[in-house]
Design a protein around this motif. Sequence first.
Motif, PDB file in Angstrom:
ATOM      1  N   GLU A  93     -64.316  37.336 -29.774  1.00 56.89           N
ATOM      2  CA  GLU A  93     -65.110  37.724 -30.937  1.00 56.89           C
ATOM      3  C   GLU A  93     -64.551  38.962 -31.628  1.00 56.89           C
ATOM      4  O   GLU A  93     -64.726  39.150 -32.825  1.00 56.89           O
ATOM      5  CB  GLU A  93     -66.578  37.976 -30.547  1.00 56.89           C
ATOM      6  N   LEU A 127     -58.867  31.185 -31.303  1.00 57.84           N
ATOM      7  CA  LEU A 127     -59.504  32.497 -31.383  1.00 57.84           C
ATOM      8  C   LEU A 127     -59.622  33.033 -29.961  1.00 57.84           C
ATOM      9  O   LEU A 127     -60.216  32.389 -29.109  1.00 57.84           O
ATOM     10  CB  LEU A 127     -60.894  32.374 -32.022  1.00 57.84           C
ATOM     11  N   TRP A 156     -60.388  26.596 -33.273  1.00 61.94           N
ATOM     12  CA  TRP A 156     -61.126  26.380 -34.509  1.00 61.94           C
ATOM     13  C   TRP A 156     -60.375  25.378 -35.373  1.00 61.94           C
ATOM     14  O   TRP A 156     -59.161  25.487 -35.548  1.00 61.94           O
ATOM     15  CB  TRP A 156     -61.250  27.679 -35.298  1.00 61.94           C
ATOM     16  N   THR A 165     -65.134  32.019 -25.894  1.00 62.64           N
ATOM     17  CA  THR A 165     -63.732  32.241 -26.230  1.00 62.64           C
ATOM     18  C   THR A 165     -62.887  32.350 -24.973  1.00 62.64           C
ATOM     19  O   THR A 165     -63.399  32.740 -23.932  1.00 62.64           O
ATOM     20  CB  THR A 165     -63.586  33.532 -27.070  1.00 62.64           C
ATOM     21  N   VAL A 213     -60.101  36.961 -39.715  1.00 63.24           N
ATOM     22  CA  VAL A 213     -60.058  36.287 -38.420  1.00 63.24           C
ATOM     23  C   VAL A 213     -58.597  36.203 -37.991  1.00 63.24           C
ATOM     24  O   VAL A 213     -57.763  35.668 -38.723  1.00 63.24           O
ATOM     25  CB  VAL A 213     -60.661  34.865 -38.508  1.00 63.24           C
ATOM     26  N   SER A 214     -58.269  36.740 -36.810  1.00 65.49           N
ATOM     27  CA  SER A 214     -56.894  36.717 -36.299  1.00 65.49           C
ATOM     28  C   SER A 214     -56.768  35.680 -35.204  1.00 65.49           C
ATOM     29  O   SER A 214     -57.609  35.612 -34.307  1.00 65.49           O
ATOM     30  CB  SER A 214     -56.509  38.086 -35.731  1.00 65.49           C
ATOM     31  N   ASP A 215     -55.689  34.897 -35.265  1.00 63.44           N
ATOM     32  CA  ASP A 215     -55.472  33.915 -34.205  1.00 63.44           C
ATOM     33  C   ASP A 215     -54.575  34.495 -33.112  1.00 63.44           C
ATOM     34  O   ASP A 215     -54.166  35.655 -33.184  1.00 63.44           O
ATOM     35  CB  ASP A 215     -54.919  32.601 -34.768  1.00 63.44           C
ATOM     36  N   ASP A 262     -61.697  39.457 -32.484  1.00 60.95           N
ATOM     37  CA  ASP A 262     -60.666  39.054 -33.442  1.00 60.95           C
ATOM     38  C   ASP A 262     -61.261  38.634 -34.777  1.00 60.95           C
ATOM     39  O   ASP A 262     -60.550  38.150 -35.660  1.00 60.95           O
ATOM     40  CB  ASP A 262     -59.797  37.937 -32.861  1.00 60.95           C
ATOM     41  N   ILE A 263     -62.582  38.781 -34.916  1.00 67.04           N
ATOM     42  CA  ILE A 263     -63.254  38.576 -36.202  1.00 67.04           C
ATOM     43  C   ILE A 263     -63.724  39.953 -36.666  1.00 67.04           C
ATOM     44  O   ILE A 263     -64.556  40.572 -36.033  1.00 67.04           O
ATOM     45  CB  ILE A 263     -64.461  37.623 -36.076  1.00 67.04           C
TER      46      ILE A 263
END
Length: 156
Positions: free
Chosen positions: A115, A112, A99, A95, A128-130, A117-118
């Motif tokens: 990790e 992303l 995605w 990362t 899941v945050s972008d 952010d999941i």
Amino acid sequence: MTTIDFTLRRDAFGRLNLTAADGTVHEGVAPVRAFPIQAPDEGLALVNTDGKEVVWIDRVDDLPPATAALVREELAGREFMPEISRIVDVTSFATPCTWSVETNRGPTEFVLRGEEDIRRIGTESLLVSDTHGIQFLIRDQYGLDKHSKKILDRFL
């Protein structure tokens, strides 16, 4: 069960106005879900512009059809959480990465950051945050196709 002792109407500006049984009018109320992912149609508050609860609704289905339609319409306009149905590809397993996914709102791409952010929500769901703060829901990580699970496992 919710006691329906109020009326809900839109004003000329499209805002929801609630009139209580005693005649008190609350302008610009907004519905807020207590459990937006696990129980989206249960436990809802109508809050005023100061964020204070005016009415509690146990279940949206308990409301008269016209009132329930107004509440659902307002929620749909305020909430944006696409559901990921398939992970098509990722640019890298390190990362940040991009995605490519298929969602209930069509195909899209997002970045992303990391990790972290999941996030797990319950036993099956993931959020899941972008990089822009948009949240994507994976309702059932175990129900994804084999390719999607393989990609997702590299990040979990």
